[in-house]
Design an enzyme around this catalytic site. Sequence first.
Site, PDB file in Angstrom:
ATOM      1  CB  THR A   1       7.248   0.381  10.959  1.00 23.78           C
ATOM      2  OG1 THR A   1       7.084   0.003   9.587  1.00 23.78           O
ATOM      3  CG2 THR A   1       8.731   0.477  11.292  1.00 23.78           C
TER       4      THR A   1
ATOM      5  CG  HIS B   1       3.245   2.698  17.808  1.00 22.22           C
ATOM      6  ND1 HIS B   1       2.185   1.868  18.106  1.00 22.22           N
ATOM      7  CD2 HIS B   1       3.028   3.111  16.520  1.00 22.22           C
ATOM      8  CE1 HIS B   1       1.370   1.796  17.071  1.00 22.22           C
ATOM      9  NE2 HIS B   1       1.863   2.537  16.090  1.00 22.22           N
TER      10      HIS B   1
ATOM     11  CD  GLU C   1       2.498  -0.339  20.580  1.00 25.43           C
ATOM     12  OE1 GLU C   1       1.888   0.767  20.555  1.00 25.43           O
ATOM     13  OE2 GLU C   1       2.962  -0.870  19.567  1.00 25.43           O
TER      14      GLU C   1
ATOM     15  N   GLY D   1       0.837  -1.191   0.000  1.00 21.11           N
ATOM     16  CA  GLY D   1       0.000   0.000   0.000  1.00 21.11           C
ATOM     17  C   GLY D   1       0.874   1.243   0.000  1.00 21.11           C
ATOM     18  NE  ARG D   2      -2.738   6.848   0.301  1.00 21.75           N
ATOM     19  CZ  ARG D   2      -3.978   6.391   0.419  1.00 21.75           C
ATOM     20  NH1 ARG D   2      -4.228   5.402   1.262  1.00 21.75           N
ATOM     21  NH2 ARG D   2      -4.955   6.908  -0.295  1.00 21.75           N
ATOM     22  CB  ILE D   3       3.442   2.257   4.590  1.00 20.82           C
ATOM     23  CG1 ILE D   3       2.593   3.313   5.317  1.00 20.82           C
ATOM     24  CG2 ILE D   3       4.753   2.043   5.343  1.00 20.82           C
ATOM     25  CD1 ILE D   3       2.116   2.877   6.694  1.00 20.82           C
TER      26      ILE D   3
ATOM     27  NE  ARG E   1      -2.250  -0.465  14.466  1.00 22.13           N
ATOM     28  CZ  ARG E   1      -1.867   0.710  14.001  1.00 22.13           C
ATOM     29  NH1 ARG E   1      -0.600   0.949  13.745  1.00 22.13           N
ATOM     30  NH2 ARG E   1      -2.769   1.658  13.782  1.00 22.13           N
TER      31      ARG E   1
END
Length: 328
Positions: free
Chosen positions: A234, A284, A265, A154-156, A236
Amino acid sequence: MPSVLIGPLLIRNQPGPYRTILTEAGFDVIDPAGDDNAVSRDELVKHLPHVDAMVVGAERLTPELFAIAPKLRVAARTGVGYDMVDLPAARAHGVVVTITPGTNQESVAEQAFALLLSLTRSVVRNHEAIRGGGWDRRMVVPLRGKTLGLIGLGRIGRAMAVRAQAFGMRVVAHDVGPVTEFDAQHGIERLGLDALLAASHVVSLHVPVTEETRNLVDARFLGKMRPGSYLLNTARGGLVLESDLRDALVAGHLAGAGLDVFQIEPPEPGNVLLNAPNLVFSPHVGGTDSQSMSDMAEMAARCIVDLHQGRWPAACVVDAALQNGWKW
C-alpha cells in the site's frame, strides 16, 4: 489576490474546511476542469502560469511545469509521498513543497488489512462463486498466531502494528531508524531483512521509493519469503518488480498478494499482474478515505496560508534548506 489551484479530484468543487481556510485568508480558489484523478496536463499548462500555490494530488510536477509557473510559491501535497514532484526543479524555482504527515496512516492501515482479509478469508473468490451459483466452502486462513513483517515502522507501520496485534498476530519489523519506545511498548522485534522475510507469514511494505528501495521486491526478495506467505503493498508501486511477483504467484511460492499501487497507474492493459492468480487489487485509495482526505486537504491549506503569512510549517516542509532567504 493570491490564488491556489486545487488538484485532488475528491476535493475539487467541494466544500470543506480546507476551502474555508483558503478563502478566509484571501485566496482565490481555482477548480480546474475535468474528472480525472489527476489534473490534465492541458489544465496545468492553462493555470500554473497564473497561480501562487497548488494543492497537489496525483499530478506529476516536472521541471517543464515549474518553468512555466513564475508565480508559484508552494506545492502542498495531500499525503506524505512526494515522488511525483521534481524536488530539484522546485528548489531551483523557489517553490516550497509540503506534505501532510499524520493525516492518513489510519486509512492506509485499514486498507492494507482489507486487502489481507480479502485474501486470507477468500472474500472475492467466494463472492464470485456464489454469484455464479456455487457454494465452495473450502478452508480459509486465520490471522491469529501468524507473524506480520513490517518493512518500514513509521506512522503507517505503527498503525499496522497495533491492528495486527488486535488480530492476535506477532509483529516484527525492519527499519533503518533507531529502536523507539513504541517497539518496547508493543513488543516489536527488529530483524534484518532476510530474517524478517523468513519469519513472516505476511510482509507489508511501508517505505518510500528511493534509489535503495526501487524494485526492492524482486526475485531474490520473493525467494527469501516464507513459502505460502502473503505480500501487501500500500506504499508505492515502484517498490515491486511486477514480473517477478507474477512469477512467484504463478509458481505457488506466495499464497497471494494485495496491491493498492502499481508501477504505472492505472495499470496498462498488458500488465503481467492482471491475470496472475491469488491477487486482490485496489486503485491507490489506501490513504484517501473521507476523513483522511478532509484532514490532508485542511493541513495542505494551512501550510499554504502559513507560508503566505510568514510562518514556516517546519514539520510539513520537505526541503528545509529553502527557509533561508525564502519569501512569498
